[in-house]
Write a protein that holds these residues in place. Structure first.
Motif, PDB file in Angstrom:
ATOM      1  N   GLN A  13       0.822  -1.208   0.000  1.00 28.62           N
ATOM      2  CA  GLN A  13       0.000   0.000   0.000  1.00 28.62           C
ATOM      3  C   GLN A  13       0.859   1.261   0.000  1.00 28.62           C
ATOM      4  N   ARG A  14       1.893   1.271   0.797  1.00 22.81           N
ATOM      5  CA  ARG A  14       2.753   2.451   0.860  1.00 22.81           C
ATOM      6  C   ARG A  14       3.481   2.661  -0.469  1.00 22.81           C
ATOM      7  N   ASN A  15       3.953   1.595  -1.069  1.00 20.37           N
ATOM      8  CA  ASN A  15       4.639   1.719  -2.364  1.00 20.37           C
ATOM      9  C   ASN A  15       3.692   2.228  -3.441  1.00 20.37           C
ATOM     10  N   GLU A  54      -4.140  11.774  13.646  1.00 20.71           N
ATOM     11  CA  GLU A  54      -4.887  12.034  12.419  1.00 20.71           C
ATOM     12  C   GLU A  54      -4.014  11.665  11.222  1.00 20.71           C
ATOM     13  N   TYR A  55      -4.603  10.942  10.272  1.00 21.13           N
ATOM     14  CA  TYR A  55      -3.852  10.467   9.111  1.00 21.13           C
ATOM     15  C   TYR A  55      -4.352  11.139   7.849  1.00 21.13           C
ATOM     16  N   PHE A  56      -3.397  11.496   6.982  1.00 21.37           N
ATOM     17  CA  PHE A  56      -3.723  12.252   5.775  1.00 21.37           C
ATOM     18  C   PHE A  56      -3.233  11.543   4.520  1.00 21.37           C
ATOM     19  N   PHE A  57      -4.039  11.613   3.479  1.00 22.42           N
ATOM     20  CA  PHE A  57      -3.588  11.372   2.111  1.00 22.42           C
ATOM     21  C   PHE A  57      -3.522  12.754   1.468  1.00 22.42           C
ATOM     22  N   ASN A  58      -2.311  13.249   1.240  1.00 25.63           N
ATOM     23  CA  ASN A  58      -2.103  14.650   0.873  1.00 25.63           C
ATOM     24  C   ASN A  58      -2.694  15.518   1.971  1.00 25.63           C
ATOM     25  N   ASP A  59      -3.688  16.358   1.671  1.00 23.04           N
ATOM     26  CA  ASP A  59      -4.282  17.217   2.691  1.00 23.04           C
ATOM     27  C   ASP A  59      -5.630  16.702   3.175  1.00 23.04           C
ATOM     28  N   LYS A  60      -6.002  15.512   2.769  1.00 21.02           N
ATOM     29  CA  LYS A  60      -7.306  14.965   3.112  1.00 21.02           C
ATOM     30  C   LYS A  60      -7.206  14.035   4.318  1.00 21.02           C
ATOM     31  N   THR A  61      -8.040  14.274   5.332  1.00 24.32           N
ATOM     32  CA  THR A  61      -8.103  13.394   6.494  1.00 24.32           C
ATOM     33  C   THR A  61      -8.750  12.066   6.095  1.00 24.32           C
ATOM     34  N   VAL A  62      -8.066  10.957   6.383  1.00 25.76           N
ATOM     35  CA  VAL A  62      -8.591   9.642   6.006  1.00 25.76           C
ATOM     36  C   VAL A  62      -8.775   8.705   7.204  1.00 25.76           C
ATOM     37  N   SER A  69     -14.978   5.458   2.034  1.00 25.54           N
ATOM     38  CA  SER A  69     -15.067   5.548   0.575  1.00 25.54           C
ATOM     39  C   SER A  69     -13.774   5.107  -0.101  1.00 25.54           C
ATOM     40  N   ILE A  70     -12.698   4.970   0.679  1.00 27.28           N
ATOM     41  CA  ILE A  70     -11.410   4.525   0.138  1.00 27.28           C
ATOM     42  C   ILE A  70     -11.413   3.005   0.113  1.00 27.28           C
ATOM     43  N   LYS A  71     -11.422   2.430  -1.057  1.00 26.42           N
ATOM     44  CA  LYS A  71     -11.590   0.987  -1.200  1.00 26.42           C
ATOM     45  C   LYS A  71     -10.285   0.222  -1.404  1.00 26.42           C
ATOM     46  N   TYR A  94      -7.240   0.945  -0.183  1.00 23.30           N
ATOM     47  CA  TYR A  94      -6.236   1.119   0.870  1.00 23.30           C
ATOM     48  C   TYR A  94      -6.894   0.947   2.231  1.00 23.30           C
ATOM     49  N   SER A  95      -6.055   0.799   3.250  1.00 17.28           N
ATOM     50  CA  SER A  95      -6.531   0.649   4.631  1.00 17.28           C
ATOM     51  C   SER A  95      -5.971   1.791   5.471  1.00 17.28           C
ATOM     52  N   PRO A  96      -6.599   2.967   5.405  1.00 11.43           N
ATOM     53  CA  PRO A  96      -6.045   4.113   6.132  1.00 11.43           C
ATOM     54  C   PRO A  96      -5.953   3.892   7.636  1.00 11.43           C
ATOM     55  N   ALA A  97      -6.913   3.149   8.213  1.00 11.84           N
ATOM     56  CA  ALA A  97      -6.855   2.907   9.655  1.00 11.84           C
ATOM     57  C   ALA A  97      -5.656   2.033  10.015  1.00 11.84           C
ATOM     58  N   PHE A  98      -5.312   1.068   9.159  1.00 11.45           N
ATOM     59  CA  PHE A  98      -4.146   0.221   9.401  1.00 11.45           C
ATOM     60  C   PHE A  98      -2.844   1.008   9.218  1.00 11.45           C
ATOM     61  N   LEU A  99      -2.807   1.852   8.195  1.00 11.68           N
ATOM     62  CA  LEU A  99      -1.624   2.679   7.989  1.00 11.68           C
ATOM     63  C   LEU A  99      -1.399   3.595   9.189  1.00 11.68           C
ATOM     64  N   LEU A 100      -2.489   4.168   9.699  1.00 13.07           N
ATOM     65  CA  LEU A 100      -2.393   5.005  10.891  1.00 13.07           C
ATOM     66  C   LEU A 100      -1.901   4.196  12.082  1.00 13.07           C
TER      67      LEU A 100
END
Length: 371
Positions: free
Chosen positions: A174-176, A246-254, A276-278, A280-286
């Motif tokens: 996911q990070r790559n 708080e985790y961001f994709f660019n300037d968007k809170t995810v 709505s993010i299908k 990726y796993s933003p909660a896991f990345l955080l």
């Protein structure tokens, strides 16, 4: 077994807020067991103000003039009481000196300040605070939920290498992929009192866009849940005990984690993410970045989840323990009567489920009966 010689005072719960000498006593007893960040006098007062009905009572127990136990109680029916237990607090609301067991406290209350009390329950007890006792003729312990935690021992690399291969590979992919797409991912940690209200607002916006919105359980700054968490985090932040990740994709809170910390323990209260993010796993990345930061800082020794242990928890930790409820009865025959009634309800439920499913067995599968 003799009852502890505790002199009880039965007060309206509001006394905890109106009598200033009680607040430091509450905090002293909380610190004596585990110094839980959600069981401070400030946290409990906030819960009482927001979620209390007005029927709550404050029971203050003293031995030789020293306060040894304090409990917030609510009536649950004819001659029955239990600890104050809003769903936003992981454990029942009580504090006591270490040598007092929940059973001894319950017996003393039932034979004293609660008058003619037939049954008394201490809800959602953590065995780390009060080890589970053996059931007696007048007492019964019931499993509540399994909950998980992470011990911060060694290095993050040691911890991460002990995680499952699938989790590690998935996070790396996911990070790559995000880097290839030019998406800048980063985490911010908010700790100041003035940051908490805005953080709760952003949390509410994210949570309201997901499944909780349809159930009416999403946090909003104007609803009781939102008001409680704002008060809780603001009060904790005044003593350096609030941490909103708080985790961001660019300037968007995810994704967001609401946490409080005290005495080397970080408690994860709430988590939300952009559903709505299908891909990726933003909660896991955080979670990965947060845990890595905690290892690097070296001040926190334990991360507690204090919620029902789900499959996703097991990817981050193998450690778990079982929270429990304790109920004491005035007479042993009342316990037997309660058990028979409970058994009848279970049998009726099992029979109904069997008839609906048109199967020969009257016992629900293990996965259902333990859910």
């Amino acid at each position: 077994m003799p009852f502890p010689k505790i002199q009880w005072q039965n007060l309206p719960a509001i006394a905890l807020l109106s009598l200033p000498d009680l607040l430091p006593e509450w905090d002293r007893l909380n610190a004596e067991r585990a110094d839980l960040p959600f069981m401070t006098s400030a946290a409990v007062s906030s819960a009482l103000q927001v979620f209390g009905s007005g029927a709550e009572r404050l029971l203050v127990g003293r031995e030789a003039g020293t306060v040894v136990a304090m409990l917030l109680l609510v009536p649950t029916g004819s001659f029955q009481w239990r600890t104050f237990q809003p769903s936003q607090l992981p454990l029942g609301v009580w504090v006591a000196a270490k040598e007092l067991t929940p059973t001894s406290i319950a017996r003393s209350l039932m034979r004293g300040p609660l008058g003619f009390c037939l049954g008394f329950s201490i809800t959602q007890v953590d065995p780390l605070l009060a080890p589970r006792e053996i059931d007696q003729a007048d007492s019964k312990h019931i499993d509540y939920i399994d909950t998980g935690w992470i011990d911060i021992v060694g290095t993050f690399d040691d911890y991460w290498n002990a995680r499952g291969k699938n989790l590690r590979q998935n996070m790396r992919k996911q990070r790559n992929k995000l880097a290839t797409e030019g998406t800048h991912i980063h985490m911010r940690m908010w700790t100041a009192p003035e940051d908490m209200a805005d953080a709760i607002t952003r949390y509410g916006v994210l949570e309201s866009s997901g499944w909780k919105a349809s159930e009416g359980t999403a946090i909003h700054p104007d609803n009781p849940q939102g008001q409680f968490y704002i008060q809780l985090l603001k009060n904790a932040a005044k003593n350096g005990g609030a941490a909103v990740y708080e985790y961001f994709f660019n300037d968007k809170t995810v994704a967001l984690n609401l946490c409080i910390q005290r005495s080397e323990t970080l408690v994860v209260l709430k988590t939300t993410y952009d559903e709505s993010i299908k891909n990726y796993s933003p909660a896991f990345l955080l979670s990965q970045d947060k845990i890595e930061q905690v290892f690097g800082q070296g001040t926190i020794k334990r991360i507690e989840y204090y919620g029902r242990m789900m499959e996703w928890h097991t990817r981050w930790t193998e450690s778990k323990r079982t929270l429990y409820h304790l109920t004491c009865y005035r007479w042993s025959w009342l316990k037997k009567l309660a058990e028979r009634r409970h058994k009848k309800k279970e049998d009726a439920y099992a029979l109904t489920a069997t008839n609906d499913a048109n199967t020969p067995s009257i016992v629900p599968p293990v996965s259902e009966s333990n859910s």
